[in-house]
Design a protein around this motif. Structure first.
Motif, short mmCIF file in Angstrom:
data_model
loop_
_atom_site.label_atom_id
_atom_site.label_comp_id
_atom_site.label_asym_id
_atom_site.label_seq_id
_atom_site.Cartn_x
_atom_site.Cartn_y
_atom_site.Cartn_z
N PHE A 120 13.29 49.54 86.53
CA PHE A 120 13.74 50.87 86.08
C PHE A 120 12.67 51.92 86.34
CE2 PHE A 120 13.56 54.02 82.64
CZ PHE A 120 14.77 54.68 82.85
N TRP A 121 11.43 51.64 85.94
CA TRP A 121 10.36 52.61 86.15
C TRP A 121 10.08 52.82 87.63
CZ3 TRP A 121 8.83 55.84 82.59
CH2 TRP A 121 8.95 55.51 81.25
N ARG A 122 10.18 51.76 88.40
CA ARG A 122 9.99 51.90 89.84
C ARG A 122 11.04 52.82 90.44
NH1 ARG A 122 10.90 47.30 94.58
NH2 ARG A 122 10.60 48.73 96.32
N LEU A 123 12.29 52.60 90.10
CA LEU A 123 13.37 53.43 90.64
C LEU A 123 13.26 54.87 90.17
CD1 LEU A 123 16.37 50.95 90.21
CD2 LEU A 123 15.22 51.56 92.34
N PHE A 126 13.51 47.64 77.23
CA PHE A 126 12.86 48.92 77.53
C PHE A 126 11.62 49.14 76.68
CE2 PHE A 126 12.15 53.43 76.71
CZ PHE A 126 11.99 53.89 78.02
N THR A 127 10.53 49.40 77.36
CA THR A 127 9.28 49.80 76.72
C THR A 127 8.56 50.78 77.64
OG1 THR A 127 8.09 47.94 77.69
CG2 THR A 127 8.94 47.63 75.46
N VAL A 128 7.68 51.56 77.06
CA VAL A 128 6.83 52.44 77.85
C VAL A 128 5.55 51.68 78.18
CG1 VAL A 128 5.55 54.62 77.90
CG2 VAL A 128 7.78 54.49 76.74
N PRO A 129 5.20 51.56 79.44
CA PRO A 129 4.00 50.80 79.81
C PRO A 129 2.75 51.36 79.12
CG PRO A 129 5.31 51.31 81.75
CD PRO A 129 5.91 52.09 80.63
N GLN A 130 1.89 50.45 78.69
CA GLN A 130 0.66 50.84 78.00
C GLN A 130 -0.59 50.51 78.82
OE1 GLN A 130 0.81 52.51 75.10
NE2 GLN A 130 3.05 52.37 75.21
N GLN A 131 -0.52 49.49 79.66
CA GLN A 131 -1.70 49.05 80.39
C GLN A 131 -1.84 49.81 81.71
OE1 GLN A 131 -1.61 44.79 80.87
NE2 GLN A 131 -1.16 44.42 78.71
N SER A 163 -0.25 48.14 84.74
CA SER A 163 1.20 48.28 84.83
C SER A 163 1.57 49.58 85.52
CB SER A 163 1.83 48.22 83.43
OG SER A 163 1.57 46.99 82.80
N TRP A 164 0.89 50.65 85.18
CA TRP A 164 1.15 51.93 85.84
C TRP A 164 0.74 51.90 87.30
CZ3 TRP A 164 4.52 55.16 84.26
CH2 TRP A 164 4.76 55.35 82.90
N LEU A 165 -0.31 51.16 87.61
CA LEU A 165 -0.70 51.00 89.01
C LEU A 165 0.40 50.30 89.79
CD1 LEU A 165 -2.76 51.06 91.35
CD2 LEU A 165 -3.68 48.89 90.46
#
Length: 319
Positions: free
Chosen positions: A42-45, A209-214, A217-219
């Motif tokens: 989901f975050w990727r898209l 569904f969660t908001v990435p914290q690490q 993960s955002w990388l």
């Protein structure tokens, strides 16, 4: 419309797509350390839609006006992005990356036979089949040692194989129906379609569904979204529209080679002999497949016989 011959711009796009896609499995594994598979996709898209949408707005590229173009966009969104990515992301929880790479490497075979059924300009020849077998054998050679250590995959091992079939059929659909669609709009439309499928799935799955914290993960999301879901998609659909789906999908053979070469160059891993031999087989098979068949030597046209003068038997008139 017959496929174009591979020029320098096509080889450049082919190389960039292979490099980006070849490192994708590593970043998927990295993102799955914290995120649910559906959430990572989901975050990727979402990031991919943002980047592609901004680029389309700046360049003022228009959406297709014909129904065939929208058929291609929806087919690619479902069959090339949403379904196969969901299957691969889910399978990566239990299936080793090595197995995934080998099974995804069957995509060119599916594409070749599907394209032969649905496209007039795609043919199956002994040269193409032997070239694919050579390249696929190189993939197996690269991963032979790792294949012997994989256990516990279970039924999930079938998911990358289904993904390979989805990649193949959707790329053929993009070629058949998407001739008038700009590659950027094909990528944007397909990503939006996939997001409309994955979004509700994420929010309906408990705890997904969660908001990435690490930061890692955002990388992973950034690389997968901007490069994998942005740059790579645009170049890939450019290849499908210009040189055809079968040639474009040959980059699936390069993914394992890129992954192992990255380990040697970036991580300092030992350069094993099978990397050189398998890499040579992969690149050789791709070259044999993509290069145009040798043209027959032109036969010189027969020289017409010079007319012979007609002998005169009488004196000319007037003498």
């Amino acid at each position: 419309m017959r496929p174009e011959p591979m020029g320098w711009k096509h080889w450049g796009a082919f190389l960039v797509v292979s490099l980006i896609a070849g490192t994708a499995f590593m970043f998927i594994k990295l993102g799955l350390r914290e995120l649910h598979p559906f959430n990572l996709l989901f975050w990727r898209l979402l990031l991919g839609v943002s980047v592609l949408g901004a680029l389309a707005a700046v360049l003022r590229v228009r959406w297709p006006r014909r129904l065939e173009g929208w058929v291609a966009i929806i087919s690619v969104g479902l069959g090339n992005v949403a379904l196969p990515q969901l299957l691969i992301f889910w399978s990566q929880q239990t299936v080793d990356t090595t197995i995934t790479a080998v099974l995804v490497a069957t995509t060119p075979f599916h594409t070749l036979f599907t394209a032969r059924l649905l496209l007039r300009d795609e043919t199956i020849t002994p040269r193409k089949l032997l070239a694919m077998l050579l390249a696929f054998s190189g993939v197996v050679m690269l991963l032979w040692q790792a294949l012997g250590t994989v256990t516990g995959a279970g039924w999930a091992v079938l998911l990358p194989l289904v993904s390979a079939f989805c990649f193949a059929t959707s790329s053929v659909a993009a070629r058949r129906f998407g001739g008038g669609v700009h590659p950027l709009m094909m990528a944007l439309g397909a990503t939006i379609t996939a997001l409309l499928v994955v979004g509700p799935l994420v929010f309906l799955t408990p705890g997904a569904f969660t908001v990435p914290q690490q930061p890692l993960s955002w990388l992973a999301i950034s690389v997968l979204g901007v490069l994998g879901g942005g740059v790579s998609y645009v170049l890939f659909f450019f290849l499908i529209g210009s040189v055809g789906p079968t040639r474009a999908q040959m980059n699936a053979f390069v993914f394992p080679l890129v992954t192992m070469a990255t380990g040697v160059v970036v991580l300092g891993e030992k350069l094993e002999p099978q990397l050189l031999l398998g890499g040579a087989m992969i690149l050789g098979g791709i070259w044999v497949f993509i290069r145009p068949p040798a043209a027959r030597a032109a036969q010189p046209a027969p020289v017409a016989a010079m007319p012979q003068p007609v002998p005169q038997t009488g004196a000319p008139s007037g003498e």
